[in-house]
Write an enzyme that holds these catalytic residues in place. Structure first.
Site, PDB file in Angstrom:
ATOM      1  CD  GLU A 126      18.857 -70.291  63.924  1.00 44.12           C
ATOM      2  OE1 GLU A 126      18.527 -70.426  62.756  1.00 44.12           O
ATOM      3  OE2 GLU A 126      18.970 -69.182  64.481  1.00 44.12           O
ATOM      4  CG  ASP A 127      23.085 -72.390  62.870  1.00 43.29           C
ATOM      5  OD1 ASP A 127      21.957 -72.867  62.677  1.00 43.29           O
ATOM      6  OD2 ASP A 127      23.450 -71.297  62.412  1.00 43.29           O
TER       7      ASP A 127
END
Length: 714
Positions: free
Chosen positions: A76-77
């Site tokens: 996600e990051d």
């Protein structure tokens, strides 16, 4: 701050043969890809995966879970993809990490839709591998511990989601220590004034309570020792959220909450538990309806214990739990206490059966594409105590507390539910709205040509029953709307000397349907019948109206247009895609700017605006739903009803009214009633500008002397 060696040491203690190599590799990889990233607190981002891994070792999870905990945010990051995770750590870790990852890369029409789809994805993944939700709980727990670094509105949003979704999941999984901490943290950010008030009240009587706790523990220990029962006697304070809920649900002041302290007796065997129960009941008088035997009938999350409430040594009520050491471990850890995921092994089949509700949760949500409806149904599925009833053949069925005979019928089979005409409980005829109790024997009567009734939606409790009833109603309404829509379009087309029947089979009308966002012409026709689209809008796409030349527009029309435009700007709500439509506000939920809202088309009455979580709105047909938003340029006040619970005293109403007026809110209606116990229920309808204005008023009223609770109702 926790270090990676602390994580490795912890897992080595409870799982000496664990593959520590995969954990070390996951830590190094996480450190590399998160390098340079910082959290809102200013700490390096790596502190978060480290803390999550630490919480997973507190749950005593396996090496794969802890490695996935280190990696849970990398997809996600960071630049890392799921293929990289699989290549370095294997398909099992990739599957878990993908399940935990939110849907941030895709575009959605609202944050609510994104939240709904992320949850839907997580439930699908956790039905396949329960470790997905255990890592998500650890992730949410650490985020709640550091929530103070977010902005105020974001804090409330995250805390509400935690209280609505994640705390109930932790409870359903039997991980009560996480459930309690999530509830406490959410309560602190959602209702800070109430949290600090209860914290102060608890602190005031702390010394006295500790002395009392020791006295009761000594009495119990003495009684057990006299019968040669080896045990551990524990006393604990209930959490603030639990105390607050009891005060609200039972309308009691803090001083009258008897079970702020709960006692637990932990013994060696089940037979010793029942013996200890007998000794407690011989020492102090039990309160009959307060006894629960979760040893003989465990909760679905495997929790086992004997619960009893007795009249204690000083005439007060005492809540006591009696359990074995193994039961105590399960009560603390839930599903994690039964973990059998060792390298290559799957979880015990019996445990999977215990958590069949996860698969039910997934199955029940497949029919709900509307985000608001989906989120509401998830809450219903999670917030449920159970009742156990029997079929005429003696099969046991588990239903949520408050479930009716109609819910039971749908649990047996969809057709049994659809054709249900009556029911017998324990041999007696009962209404369909009858609420089932544990031990009831239920028999359903059906008739072939019988169909579901819209009234059933008022009392069914299960998501399955609600979805099947609504599906049937939706099918019927679509047929009616198709007929009405076709009739309206034919009439409108005739006025323009066009043949709708002939055009409906052409590519031209198919393009019009696509323009309005429909796959086929039939859907366009049905939506005209629902009232979402007017026949004239369709006609204008086929035969556009010739606009008069701009220079021929009269001065009168220009002036009128200007007035109309200015007037429209003052409307409090804007309807997506429609300029001029009658707007009404739902009296049931009284929305104000700041509330998430949704519009519902009502034939002949324009659009009625409701709060998205309004019970009445959720029962309406999704096809009548239309997107609406608050007009930021409008400056109006909106009526809101509030309830104030307080002690009785001279000048109370004057102080309350003074605090409301101080913030410039107009009081539209007021009434109060004094109960027998000298508590006062006051109801005010006030005009407010938005939710922020309302929150400031509620906060001020909470500080008035003897006021115990203030809340918005409706």
């Amino acid at each position: 701050m926790i270090r990676v060696n602390d994580v490795l040491d912890k897992i080595s203690e409870y799982h000496p043969e664990a593959d520590l190599g995969i954990i070390e590799r996951a830590y190094i990889y996480s450190a590399r890809v998160h390098e340079g990233q910082v959290r809102l607190s200013g700490e390096p981002y790596l502190t978060h995966p480290l803390e999550v891994a630490g919480i997973l070792t507190d749950m005593r999870l396996d090496a794969i879970s802890v490695a996935a905990g280190f990696l849970h945010d990398v997809i996600e990051d960071t630049h890392a993809g799921s293929e990289d995770i699989e290549e370095l750590f294997g398909p099992e870790v990739r599957h878990i990490v993908s399940g935990v990852t939110k849907l941030s890369g895709l575009s959605f029409h609202s944050s609510r839709a994104r939240q709904a789809e992320s949850l839907r994805k997580m439930f699908l993944a956790m039905a396949d591998d329960i470790r997905v939700i255990l890592i998500k709980l650890a992730d949410r727990l650490h985020n709640m511990r550091t929530l103070q670094f977010h902005k105020a509105n974001k804090r409330k949003e995250i805390a509400k989601e935690t209280l609505d979704i994640y705390a109930p999941i932790a409870a359903r999984l039997g991980i009560y220590w996480i459930k309690n901490e999530l509830e406490e943290a959410s309560f602190r950010f959602l209702q800070p004034d109430e949290f600090h008030r209860i914290q102060t009240l608890v602190a005031k009587s702390q010394t006295e309570r500790e002395k009392y706790m020791q006295t009761v523990k000594d009495y119990i220990q003495e009684k057990m020792d006299a019968s040669n029962l080896t045990c551990e006697v524990l006393g604990r304070n209930k959490n603030y959220f639990s105390i607050f809920n009891k005060m609200i649900s039972q309308n009691l002041p803090f001083e009258e909450i008897y079970d702020i302290i709960a006692f637990r007796i932990v013994l060696d065997s089940i037979s010793h538990c029942y013996e200890a129960l007998g000794l407690i009941h011989s020492m102090w008088k039990p309160i009959d309806h307060k006894f629960k035997d979760y040893v003989a009938r465990p909760k679905p999350n495997m929790y086992q214990s004997l619960h009893t409430t007795v009249v204690g040594p000083f005439g007060e009520r005492i809540e006591i739990q009696i359990r074995t050491r193994e039961m105590d471990q399960v009560a603390k850890s839930g599903i994690a206490a039964h973990w059998s995921y060792k390298e290559g092994k799957r979880i015990d089949e019996n445990i999977s059966e215990k958590f069949a509700w996860i698969q039910d949760l997934v199955d029940n949500q497949e029919n709900f594409r509307d985000p608001g409806e989906f989120l509401e149904n998830v809450r219903i599925d999670l917030f449920q105590d159970e009742v156990y009833v029997f079929t005429p053949r003696g099969e046991i069925k588990t239903l949520p507390f408050g479930a009716t005979t109609v819910d039971f019928a749908y649990m047996i089979h969809t057709e049994v539910g659809n054709q249900c005409t009556g029911a017998k409980v324990n041999g007696q005829l009962v209404p369909l709205a009858y609420e089932l109790k544990t031990g009831d024997i239920v028999e359903i009567t059906t008739a072939k040509n019988h169909h579901p009734s819209k009234d059933w939606l008022k009392y069914v409790k299960t998501v399955k029953a609600r979805s099947k009833i609504r599906h049937w109603i939706k099918t019927q309404e679509k047929e009616r709307s198709m007929s009405l829509g076709r009739e309206m379009l034919e009439k409108a087309f005739r006025k323009e000397k066009l043949n709708f029947s002939a055009l409906s089979k052409t590519e031209q009308l198919a393009k019009v349907a696509t323009h309005f966002g429909f796959k086929i012409v039939d859907d366009l026709v049905a939506n005209v019948g629902y009232g979402k689209i007017t026949p004239l809008q369709v006609v204008r796409k086929i035969a556009p109206k010739q606009e008069p030349a701009a220079d021929q527009e009269s001065i009168f029309n220009k002036l009128v247009g200007r007035v109309v435009r200015k007037k429209r700007l003052k409307d409090g709500v804007l309807v997506k895609g429609v300029d001029d439509i009658l707007i009404r506000f739902g009296k049931c939920c009284q929305p104000v700017p700041g509330d998430p809202i949704i519009g519902y088309i009502t034939r002949g009455y324009g659009v009625t605006v409701h709060r998205t979580n309004c019970v009445n709105a959720l029962q309406m047909t999704p096809e009548r739903q239309i997107e609406v938003e608050w007009n930021q340029e409008a400056s109006e006040t909106y009526p809101v009803k509030i309830k104030i619970v307080s002690g009785d005293r001279v000048g109370l109403l004057a102080d309350v009214v003074g605090n409301i007026s101080k913030f410039g809110a107009n009081i539209l209606n007021a009434s109060s009633e004094t109960r027998e116990n000298k508590m006062v229920d006051s109801y005010f309808t006030i005009g407010v500008e938005d939710t922020g204005h309302l929150e400031r008023i509620l906060s001020a009223v909470r500080k008035v002397k003897l006021v115990q609770d203030v809340k918005r109702i409706g």
